[in-house]
Design a protein around this motif. Sequence first.
Motif, PDB file in Angstrom:
ATOM      1  N   ALA A  80      44.643  56.055  44.165  1.00 22.38           N
ATOM      2  CA  ALA A  80      45.677  55.151  43.666  1.00 22.38           C
ATOM      3  C   ALA A  80      45.381  54.723  42.228  1.00 22.38           C
ATOM      4  O   ALA A  80      44.234  54.768  41.760  1.00 22.38           O
ATOM      5  N   ASP A  81      46.426  54.300  41.525  1.00 17.76           N
ATOM      6  CA  ASP A  81      46.314  53.841  40.150  1.00 17.76           C
ATOM      7  C   ASP A  81      45.318  52.684  40.072  1.00 17.76           C
ATOM      8  O   ASP A  81      45.478  51.675  40.762  1.00 17.76           O
ATOM      9  N   PRO A  82      44.260  52.800  39.243  1.00 18.01           N
ATOM     10  CA  PRO A  82      43.286  51.704  39.121  1.00 18.01           C
ATOM     11  C   PRO A  82      43.933  50.373  38.759  1.00 18.01           C
ATOM     12  O   PRO A  82      43.473  49.314  39.203  1.00 18.01           O
ATOM     13  N   ALA A  83      45.012  50.424  37.956  1.00 17.10           N
ATOM     14  CA  ALA A  83      45.688  49.184  37.571  1.00 17.10           C
ATOM     15  C   ALA A  83      46.305  48.498  38.788  1.00 17.10           C
ATOM     16  O   ALA A  83      46.318  47.260  38.876  1.00 17.10           O
ATOM     17  N   GLN A  84      46.825  49.291  39.733  1.00 15.65           N
ATOM     18  CA  GLN A  84      47.407  48.688  40.935  1.00 15.65           C
ATOM     19  C   GLN A  84      46.319  48.111  41.837  1.00 15.65           C
ATOM     20  O   GLN A  84      46.505  47.044  42.430  1.00 15.65           O
ATOM     21  N   ILE A  85      45.195  48.786  41.926  1.00 22.93           N
ATOM     22  CA  ILE A  85      44.073  48.257  42.707  1.00 22.93           C
ATOM     23  C   ILE A  85      43.606  46.932  42.114  1.00 22.93           C
ATOM     24  O   ILE A  85      43.359  45.955  42.851  1.00 22.93           O
ATOM     25  N   GLU A  86      43.494  46.852  40.793  1.00 27.49           N
ATOM     26  CA  GLU A  86      43.059  45.604  40.161  1.00 27.49           C
ATOM     27  C   GLU A  86      44.094  44.508  40.367  1.00 27.49           C
ATOM     28  O   GLU A  86      43.739  43.343  40.579  1.00 27.49           O
ATOM     29  N   TRP A  87      45.391  44.860  40.309  1.00 28.22           N
ATOM     30  CA  TRP A  87      46.457  43.908  40.596  1.00 28.22           C
ATOM     31  C   TRP A  87      46.307  43.328  42.002  1.00 28.22           C
ATOM     32  O   TRP A  87      46.411  42.116  42.196  1.00 28.22           O
ATOM     33  N   VAL A  88      46.063  44.179  42.974  1.00 30.59           N
ATOM     34  CA  VAL A  88      45.928  43.734  44.356  1.00 30.59           C
ATOM     35  C   VAL A  88      44.751  42.776  44.502  1.00 30.59           C
ATOM     36  O   VAL A  88      44.879  41.691  45.096  1.00 30.59           O
ATOM     37  N   ILE A  89      43.608  43.157  43.966  1.00 32.46           N
ATOM     38  CA  ILE A  89      42.420  42.323  44.101  1.00 32.46           C
ATOM     39  C   ILE A  89      42.589  41.017  43.330  1.00 32.46           C
ATOM     40  O   ILE A  89      42.191  39.938  43.802  1.00 32.46           O
ATOM     41  N   ALA A  90      43.206  41.071  42.147  1.00 32.89           N
ATOM     42  CA  ALA A  90      43.419  39.858  41.353  1.00 32.89           C
ATOM     43  C   ALA A  90      44.311  38.874  42.090  1.00 32.89           C
ATOM     44  O   ALA A  90      44.041  37.664  42.122  1.00 32.89           O
ATOM     45  N   ASN A  91      45.379  39.353  42.709  1.00 33.66           N
ATOM     46  CA  ASN A  91      46.265  38.465  43.457  1.00 33.66           C
ATOM     47  C   ASN A  91      45.555  37.860  44.663  1.00 33.66           C
ATOM     48  O   ASN A  91      45.742  36.681  44.983  1.00 33.66           O
ATOM     49  N   PHE A  92      44.773  38.678  45.347  1.00 31.36           N
ATOM     50  CA  PHE A  92      44.037  38.156  46.498  1.00 31.36           C
ATOM     51  C   PHE A  92      43.102  37.030  46.068  1.00 31.36           C
ATOM     52  O   PHE A  92      43.069  35.957  46.699  1.00 31.36           O
ATOM     53  N   LEU A  93      42.335  37.246  45.001  1.00 30.43           N
ATOM     54  CA  LEU A  93      41.396  36.226  44.550  1.00 30.43           C
ATOM     55  C   LEU A  93      42.125  34.996  44.013  1.00 30.43           C
ATOM     56  O   LEU A  93      41.646  33.864  44.165  1.00 30.43           O
ATOM     57  N   LEU A  94      43.276  35.195  43.406  1.00 33.03           N
ATOM     58  CA  LEU A  94      44.057  34.070  42.881  1.00 33.03           C
ATOM     59  C   LEU A  94      44.454  33.110  43.997  1.00 33.03           C
ATOM     60  O   LEU A  94      44.504  31.891  43.799  1.00 33.03           O
ATOM     61  N   THR A  95      44.720  33.651  45.176  1.00 33.32           N
ATOM     62  CA  THR A  95      45.266  32.837  46.270  1.00 33.32           C
ATOM     63  C   THR A  95      44.318  32.666  47.450  1.00 33.32           C
ATOM     64  O   THR A  95      44.666  31.959  48.393  1.00 33.32           O
ATOM     65  N   ARG A  96      43.143  33.269  47.438  1.00 30.64           N
ATOM     66  CA  ARG A  96      42.299  33.293  48.628  1.00 30.64           C
ATOM     67  C   ARG A  96      41.789  31.916  48.996  1.00 30.64           C
ATOM     68  O   ARG A  96      41.553  31.047  48.155  1.00 30.64           O
ATOM     69  N   GLY A  97      41.640  31.728  50.314  1.00 30.71           N
ATOM     70  CA  GLY A  97      41.009  30.540  50.850  1.00 30.71           C
ATOM     71  C   GLY A  97      39.738  30.930  51.572  1.00 30.71           C
ATOM     72  O   GLY A  97      39.325  32.100  51.567  1.00 30.71           O
ATOM     73  N   GLU A 137      42.975  54.189  59.381  1.00 26.09           N
ATOM     74  CA  GLU A 137      41.914  54.885  58.645  1.00 26.09           C
ATOM     75  C   GLU A 137      41.083  53.894  57.836  1.00 26.09           C
ATOM     76  O   GLU A 137      41.564  52.838  57.428  1.00 26.09           O
ATOM     77  N   PHE A 138      39.822  54.274  57.571  1.00 23.95           N
ATOM     78  CA  PHE A 138      38.958  53.461  56.718  1.00 23.95           C
ATOM     79  C   PHE A 138      39.053  53.958  55.285  1.00 23.95           C
ATOM     80  O   PHE A 138      38.958  55.165  55.022  1.00 23.95           O
ATOM     81  N   HIS A 139      39.255  53.027  54.354  1.00 23.59           N
ATOM     82  CA  HIS A 139      39.351  53.379  52.931  1.00 23.59           C
ATOM     83  C   HIS A 139      38.495  52.428  52.102  1.00 23.59           C
ATOM     84  O   HIS A 139      38.433  51.229  52.379  1.00 23.59           O
ATOM     85  N   TYR A 140      37.863  52.999  51.080  1.00 18.83           N
ATOM     86  CA  TYR A 140      37.018  52.198  50.202  1.00 18.83           C
ATOM     87  C   TYR A 140      36.875  52.920  48.870  1.00 18.83           C
ATOM     88  O   TYR A 140      36.856  54.153  48.819  1.00 18.83           O
ATOM     89  N   ARG A 141      36.814  52.161  47.800  1.00 21.22           N
ATOM     90  CA  ARG A 141      36.556  52.739  46.472  1.00 21.22           C
ATOM     91  C   ARG A 141      35.733  51.738  45.671  1.00 21.22           C
ATOM     92  O   ARG A 141      35.700  50.548  46.005  1.00 21.22           O
ATOM     93  N   PRO A 142      35.045  52.170  44.609  1.00 27.86           N
ATOM     94  CA  PRO A 142      34.083  51.301  43.917  1.00 27.86           C
ATOM     95  C   PRO A 142      34.645  49.959  43.450  1.00 27.86           C
ATOM     96  O   PRO A 142      33.951  48.934  43.511  1.00 27.86           O
ATOM     97  N   GLU A 143      35.899  49.941  42.974  1.00 30.90           N
ATOM     98  CA  GLU A 143      36.466  48.689  42.462  1.00 30.90           C
ATOM     99  C   GLU A 143      36.531  47.598  43.528  1.00 30.90           C
ATOM    100  O   GLU A 143      36.511  46.403  43.216  1.00 30.90           O
ATOM    101  N   MET A 144      36.614  48.008  44.785  1.00 31.06           N
ATOM    102  CA  MET A 144      36.726  47.036  45.873  1.00 31.06           C
ATOM    103  C   MET A 144      35.444  46.232  46.056  1.00 31.06           C
ATOM    104  O   MET A 144      35.423  45.242  46.781  1.00 31.06           O
ATOM    105  N   ASN A 145      34.377  46.653  45.390  1.00 32.38           N
ATOM    106  CA  ASN A 145      33.088  45.975  45.532  1.00 32.38           C
ATOM    107  C   ASN A 145      32.863  44.895  44.480  1.00 32.38           C
ATOM    108  O   ASN A 145      31.781  44.323  44.398  1.00 32.38           O
ATOM    109  N   VAL A 146      33.889  44.572  43.685  1.00 35.06           N
ATOM    110  CA  VAL A 146      33.734  43.577  42.625  1.00 35.06           C
ATOM    111  C   VAL A 146      33.407  42.214  43.224  1.00 35.06           C
ATOM    112  O   VAL A 146      33.898  41.848  44.296  1.00 35.06           O
ATOM    113  N   ASN A 147      32.557  41.455  42.511  1.00 30.68           N
ATOM    114  CA  ASN A 147      32.174  40.124  42.973  1.00 30.68           C
ATOM    115  C   ASN A 147      32.049  39.203  41.766  1.00 30.68           C
ATOM    116  O   ASN A 147      31.103  39.329  40.979  1.00 30.68           O
TER     117      ASN A 147
END
Length: 398
Positions: free
Chosen positions: A284-301, A320-330
């Motif tokens: 998937a487009d890295p920009a879309q992955i970053e968008w998804v993670i950014a929104n999650f962190l913006l609103t996460r509880g 299915e199980f899916h994972y890519r390096p960007e998902m490991n950001v902290n």
Amino acid sequence: MKLLDIGLLSASLLLTCFTGIAQKDEQPLRLQHIPSDGVPYAQIFDSRVKDASVYQKRGNKFFFIWGATKPDPIEGVTISKYFPSYRNPERQFDIEWYKKNHPDWIIYKEDKVTPAYGYIYDYGGLVPLDVSNPEVREFYLKEFMLPAVKQGYKVVAMDNVDLGNWPGAAGKYDKGKWVQLYTGKKNDKAFQENMIGWMRYLSENLNPLGVQVAANIKANSAPNDVVLRMMHSVNIWLDENGFTHTGKNITGSNWQRQFDYLKEIALIKGYISINQVEGAVEQADPAQIEWVIANFLLTRGPQSLLAITPFIDKKAIYQEFHYRPEMNVNIGSPVDKAVRQKAAWTRKFTKGMVVVNPSATETVSINLPKGKWKTIGGQIKQKTIQVAPASGFVLTRL
């Protein structure tokens, strides 16, 4: 029926025993092991995941399975048992069984002939039940759910808990006489009230057993106040739309509606955000992955989880199980709430910050705090950052 009555009696005794045990533990119900930092994930169904060790191998781990196929415990992971909203979950109790044993429990469409299945599969439809009926509620709980609790499931995963009457439910027969329950139309207040009452019934009966109710609730299926009442009737909101749905980023008023719900829900409830990215997750487009993670962190509880799934050939792919390096950001733990800057939103974390621009048309320039910042993609940003429409950044402080 005699065997079934014995089963219900046994289940009733089981419920009494469970309640007695659960009352000794008055701790509030929470998903276990979820850290305050990083990005905690959820797995949506697991029938194609052969090795459960994948959930806990990486820095950002998976802590929940929606619709686990087995009751076997997995270290660090809460499993849930899938149930299809107001439809009968077991195929052996088919339409003929209900016609013979409980004909007054079946819900039909406006034509008074067609069961309001909602979905038709290759084997047919799951029987739609009148969940406003106390007898149906008790039967569903004792016949289907309590055995799952006994097996070890800690959450019941209620799917398609829509407040819109999408199956076209209209009524039932009582001793051969038609009883009109609903209009058959999508926006039906009686249908909404009965669905909320059904979820509340489950929470009131399962929570004392230490079991949570997770519900797949469409945020746009009813007026906002009705949707919020439904969300408050359960323990966990599964949000199948997330901030990216059917491969497209959600923007404008639709984004704002999601954000407004989460301002109230995410701090006090469990929340699972499913985001269907365009194509395979790994490509998937890295920009879309970053968008998804950014929104999650913006609103996460504290009880929020993220799920990233593929959307291929007009279909969401789960199991299915899916994972890519960007998902490991902290970038650490949140230090404050989201703050609006122009048309965009920002939120600070102990090791970084996130920026989200939900506008579909406007590019926004955001002033950054002093220092250097690195995006997930490795770009270095200072002073200001240009945020294109429907995009976001997860920034690590250097």
